[in-house]
Design a protein around this motif. Structure first.
Motif, PDB file in Angstrom:
ATOM      1  N   UNK A 280      26.537   2.444   7.011  1.00 23.02           N
ATOM      2  CA  UNK A 280      28.414   3.186   7.444  1.00 23.02           C
ATOM      3  C   UNK A 280      29.646   2.091   6.591  1.00 23.02           C
ATOM      4  N   UNK A 281      30.670   2.553   6.314  1.00 26.61           N
ATOM      5  CA  UNK A 281      31.344   2.073   5.891  1.00 26.61           C
ATOM      6  C   UNK A 281      32.335   1.054   7.170  1.00 26.61           C
ATOM      7  N   UNK A 282      32.518   1.495   7.790  1.00 30.11           N
ATOM      8  CA  UNK A 282      33.511   1.395   9.291  1.00 30.11           C
ATOM      9  C   UNK A 282      35.026   0.905   8.523  1.00 30.11           C
ATOM     10  N   UNK A 283      35.482   2.211   8.129  1.00 25.68           N
ATOM     11  CA  UNK A 283      36.828   2.679   7.509  1.00 25.68           C
ATOM     12  C   UNK A 283      37.593   1.659   8.556  1.00 25.68           C
ATOM     13  N   UNK A 284      36.846   1.488   9.098  1.00 22.20           N
ATOM     14  CA  UNK A 284      38.215   0.640  10.416  1.00 22.20           C
ATOM     15  C   UNK A 284      39.100   1.027   9.919  1.00 22.20           C
ATOM     16  N   UNK A 285      41.005   1.062  10.349  1.00 21.33           N
ATOM     17  CA  UNK A 285      41.932   1.404  10.971  1.00 21.33           C
ATOM     18  C   UNK A 285      42.915   1.776   9.754  1.00 21.33           C
TER      19      UNK A 285
ATOM     20  N   UNK B  51      51.613  -1.374  16.703  1.00 24.26           N
ATOM     21  CA  UNK B  51      52.116  -0.511  18.334  1.00 24.26           C
ATOM     22  C   UNK B  51      51.937   0.677  16.417  1.00 24.26           C
ATOM     23  N   UNK B  52      53.048   0.495  16.462  1.00 26.85           N
ATOM     24  CA  UNK B  52      53.483   1.660  14.980  1.00 26.85           C
ATOM     25  C   UNK B  52      52.072   2.610  14.817  1.00 26.85           C
ATOM     26  N   UNK B  53      52.021   1.000  13.859  1.00 30.51           N
ATOM     27  CA  UNK B  53      50.637   1.060  12.872  1.00 30.51           C
ATOM     28  C   UNK B  53      49.515   1.744  13.674  1.00 30.51           C
ATOM     29  N   UNK B  54      48.656   1.056  14.791  1.00 31.83           N
ATOM     30  CA  UNK B  54      48.102   1.580  15.622  1.00 31.83           C
ATOM     31  C   UNK B  54      48.416   3.304  15.880  1.00 31.83           C
ATOM     32  N   UNK B  55      49.436   3.571  16.067  1.00 35.84           N
ATOM     33  CA  UNK B  55      49.448   5.102  16.162  1.00 35.84           C
ATOM     34  C   UNK B  55      49.424   6.303  14.735  1.00 35.84           C
ATOM     35  N   UNK B  56      49.952   5.235  14.261  1.00 39.52           N
ATOM     36  CA  UNK B  56      49.986   6.008  12.801  1.00 39.52           C
ATOM     37  C   UNK B  56      48.456   5.646  12.214  1.00 39.52           C
ATOM     38  N   UNK B  57      47.610   4.858  12.879  1.00 42.26           N
ATOM     39  CA  UNK B  57      46.244   4.771  11.996  1.00 42.26           C
ATOM     40  C   UNK B  57      45.674   5.916  13.075  1.00 42.26           C
ATOM     41  N   UNK B  58      46.076   6.071  13.821  1.00 43.04           N
ATOM     42  CA  UNK B  58      45.292   7.658  14.634  1.00 43.04           C
ATOM     43  C   UNK B  58      45.897   9.200  14.183  1.00 43.04           C
TER      44      UNK B  58
END
Length: 359
Positions: free
Chosen positions: A84-89, A120-127
DNA sequence: GACTCCCGCCATCGT
DNA sequence: ACGATGGCGGGAGTC
């Protein structure tokens, strides 16, 4: 859903969440989910708080094109097989058009070190559902795999983290997304040949190569009256929110909902009858399910399509036989209308032919 | 028993 | 501070 009939009007270009929720008799929370995935594929664009602009299906090809490019640029195409690629976040960002991913972040691929700039923001956005939607789509757009099960997708999109808990959650989300996408016939649910396990297949922008525009009128006309039909369920839905609900009433309401949806479908069928028979003569006998045969209208013009479309037809034949009978499908039914929008869009875009189905 | 996915709590975000 | 968003996962229906 009614979403379509409400907003696919030529004149509609802005959507209010409250308005939508009310008119559709749906919880606001649900609207968010829908809107997010729609935005993910470019049908909608967030304009402001509580406001979304209806970009329509015309924006989809472009978005998909971008997603594909990004996906390739990233490693979305390298997961075939077992690695797998592990598209990470982190990943992605669309230039101008896609605000979801946009921004400036990016640049720093993978790794967890996102020191300074947001985390924080990004983390949320990532999901976000929107992003997940795009990544999910990239899976199809960038790989040669035909079928993907939600679990596989979750695994891939999750990268490593094989935490069963995370998986479950991710899969739940993918269900949300898959439902919306299938409602619009971007994907279709099937089963792995041997495994029998449920999986999804990309149908995508099939038909965009269509050069006609002859059926536009019919379509437009058919979406007018579907309009009022959904307003019906507004009242009781609201009742439920009063919190003083008990199991029973809950159940009952749900059933009523289903019934209403069914009725709506019936009406739609009638509306569609026009072009359906139109399609009939050229398409190899498909028995269309509850949804419009978006995927086949290309053949409407009898003429031979390009090879790409041709083969697509083939596996679609196969697929059609699986056409699952949805049961509890409120959302999907509601979105059924989009099918028509999609159709009309196809004819509009005509010769454009933005994205050629990845074989 | 595996699939789906409804439902709504509550953390975050936007203003 | 407060309403708008929307992540998240328990758990109830459906196969």
């Amino acid at each position: 859903m009614a979403f379509l009939s409400l907003y696919n009007q030529d004149n509609v270009e802005t959507i209010g969440l409250d308005d939508a929720a009310t008119r559709l008799g749906v919880e606001r929370r649900r609207i968010y989910d829908i809107v997010n995935v729609l935005e993910g594929v470019g049908v909608l664009a967030r304009k402001a708080k509580n406001r979304y602009s209806w970009k329509g299906f015309g924006g989809v090809p472009k978005t998909l094109q971008q997603l594909r490019e990004e996906g390739l640029r990233e490693n979305f195409n390298t997961f075939n097989g077992n690695n797998y690629v592990k598209v990470s976040d982190d990943d992605e960002d669309e230039k101008i058009s896609n605000p979801i991913t946009s921004q400036n972040d990016k640049l720093n691929p993978s790794s967890v070190a996102k020191s300074s700039t947001a985390s924080k923001t990004d983390n949320r956005k990532e999901k976000s559902l929107g992003l997940l939607t795009q990544n999910f789509v990239k899976l199809f757009l960038c790989s040669s795999v035909d079928l993907i099960s939600l679990e596989e997708a979750a695994k891939i999109l999750l990268g490593d983290a094989h935490d069963p808990s995370m998986m479950r959650t991710k899969v739940r989300r993918l269900y949300d997304i898959a439902n919306v996408l299938s409602s619009m016939n971007f994907i279709e649910k099937t089963h792995h040949p041997e495994t029998r396990k449920p999986a999804f297949r990309w149908l995508g922008t099939r038909g965009k190569s269509d050069n006609g525009s002859a059926n536009t009128s019919v379509l437009n006309e058919s979406k007018k009256r579907i309009f009022g039909t959904e307003i019906t369920n507004t009242s009781f839905k609201r009742t439920k929110v009063v919190s003083t609900i008990d199991e029973n009433s809950n159940q009952i309401q749900r059933r009523i909902c289903k019934l209403l949806v069914k009725c709506e479908d019936l009406e739609n069928e009638v509306d569609k009858s026009n072009f359906e028979q139109d399609l009939r003569h050229s398409s190899k006998n498909f028995q269309f399910g509850p949804f419009a045969p978006v995927t086949v209208h290309v053949s409407k013009f009898g003429a031979t399509q390009n090879s790409t479309v041709k083969q697509v037809h083939d596996w679609e034949c196969l697929a059609s036989s699986y056409r699952p009978q949805y049961h509890n499908q409120a959302l999907r039914d509601l979105f059924a209308h989009y099918v028509e929008a999609w159709k009309s869009w196809c004819s509009e875009v005509a010769g454009k032919n933005p994205i050629q189905l990845i074989s």
